[in-house]
Design an enzyme around this catalytic site. Sequence first.
Site, PDB file in Angstrom:
ATOM      1  N   HIS A  49       4.785  -7.383   0.142  1.00  0.00           N
ATOM      2  CA  HIS A  49       4.394  -8.626  -0.518  1.00  0.00           C
ATOM      3  C   HIS A  49       5.099  -8.770  -1.865  1.00  0.00           C
ATOM      4  O   HIS A  49       5.612  -7.793  -2.414  1.00  0.00           O
ATOM      5  CB  HIS A  49       2.874  -8.662  -0.695  1.00  0.00           C
TER       6      HIS A  49
ATOM      7  N   ASP B 246       0.877  -1.163   0.000  1.00  0.00           N
ATOM      8  CA  ASP B 246       0.000   0.000   0.000  1.00  0.00           C
ATOM      9  C   ASP B 246       0.914   1.211   0.000  1.00  0.00           C
ATOM     10  O   ASP B 246       1.748   1.372   0.906  1.00  0.00           O
ATOM     11  CB  ASP B 246      -0.871   0.021   1.261  1.00  0.00           C
TER      12      ASP B 246
ATOM     13  N   SER C 268       8.519   3.894   4.744  1.00  0.00           N
ATOM     14  CA  SER C 268       9.730   4.123   3.972  1.00  0.00           C
ATOM     15  C   SER C 268       9.392   4.014   2.493  1.00  0.00           C
ATOM     16  O   SER C 268       8.289   4.381   2.086  1.00  0.00           O
ATOM     17  CB  SER C 268      10.826   3.143   4.370  1.00  0.00           C
TER      18      SER C 268
END
Length: 284
Positions: free
Chosen positions: A148, A91, A251
Site C-alpha cells: 500500500h 505488514d 520479500s
Amino acid sequence: MSKIDPWLARLSHLLPQHALSRVVHRLARIESPQLQPLLRAFVRRFGLNMDEAAEPDLTTYPSFNALFTRALREDARPLEGDANTLVSPADSRVSAAGRIEGGQIFQAKGHHYTVRELLGGEDELAEAFRHGHFVTLYLSPRHYHRLHMPLTGTLTHMIHVPGRLFSVAPRIVRHVPRLYARNERVVTCFDTPVGPMAMALIGAQNVGSIETVWAGEVTPPHGREISVSEYPDRAVTLERGAEMGRFNLGSSVVLLLPDHPLKLAEHLTPETEVRVRSTLGQFY
C-alpha cells in the site's frame, strides 16, 4: 547469529535461483481442492490470522497464490495519522531505517549499497535521494502480501532491474554484500506532497512474481535488460494507504524518501513488527 548463517549465504550463490522461482511460480498457481490440507497446514505453521481476511473461509482459496495474496477486511488495518504521516506499505518486520548518507544506504553491519545501484543506474532519479531517508521492510511468508502507498503520490517512473534472487531473510542479508542492489527488483517512483518517493520492490528466492495495480504482473521477466517506463501524462495517482502492488510468498521493500524534514517513529528498530497503514514517521 547462528554459525551456520555464513554457510547458508555461500550456498545461496550456488542455487539455480531463477529456475527454483519459476517452479514456485507455477506450483503456487495450481488450483485443486486437494490442496486444502496443505493450505490448512500452511496457516497453522505460519500463524496466519484468517479472521482478518476479507474471506476467512479457507475453502474459497483455490491455490497457494490466492491465499498468499488474500485481501484483508476493510477495518483490519485502519489508516493512521494525517496527510503528512508516513505509513507502512506492508505488514512486515523492520530491517533498517534512517538517513541516506551521501547516497549510501545501510543494509546490515558492514554492508552498504548506493541509491544509484538500487535505481538501476538512473543518476537523475538517484540525486533526489542522495541525502534523504530510507526504510527497509522484510515480509515473511506469514505476512499479508499486498502493498500500500506510504503517502499520496502520482506515478512518474517504473523501473524493472533484472538480477539475482538471493533470499532476503535477515540471516542471509547480513552476509551477502549489496544484496538489495543485486537482486531483481521493480522500482516505482512517485511525486508526493513532500517531494519524490521511490518504492523498490525486491525480488527474492521463491518469489514467483511482483505485481503493480497499474501494470499487472511485472516479473517473472522476459529478457535481461533494465527497462524504464515513464508516465508523462501522470494518469496514475494513488491515495495514501491505497493498494499499489503485491508479492507472491514474501520479500522486502526499500522505501526511499527525499531530504525533507522527517521524524521517524522511535519504534523503527531492527526486528520490530509493523502493520500496513501504521505510522512510520511524520513530515513537518
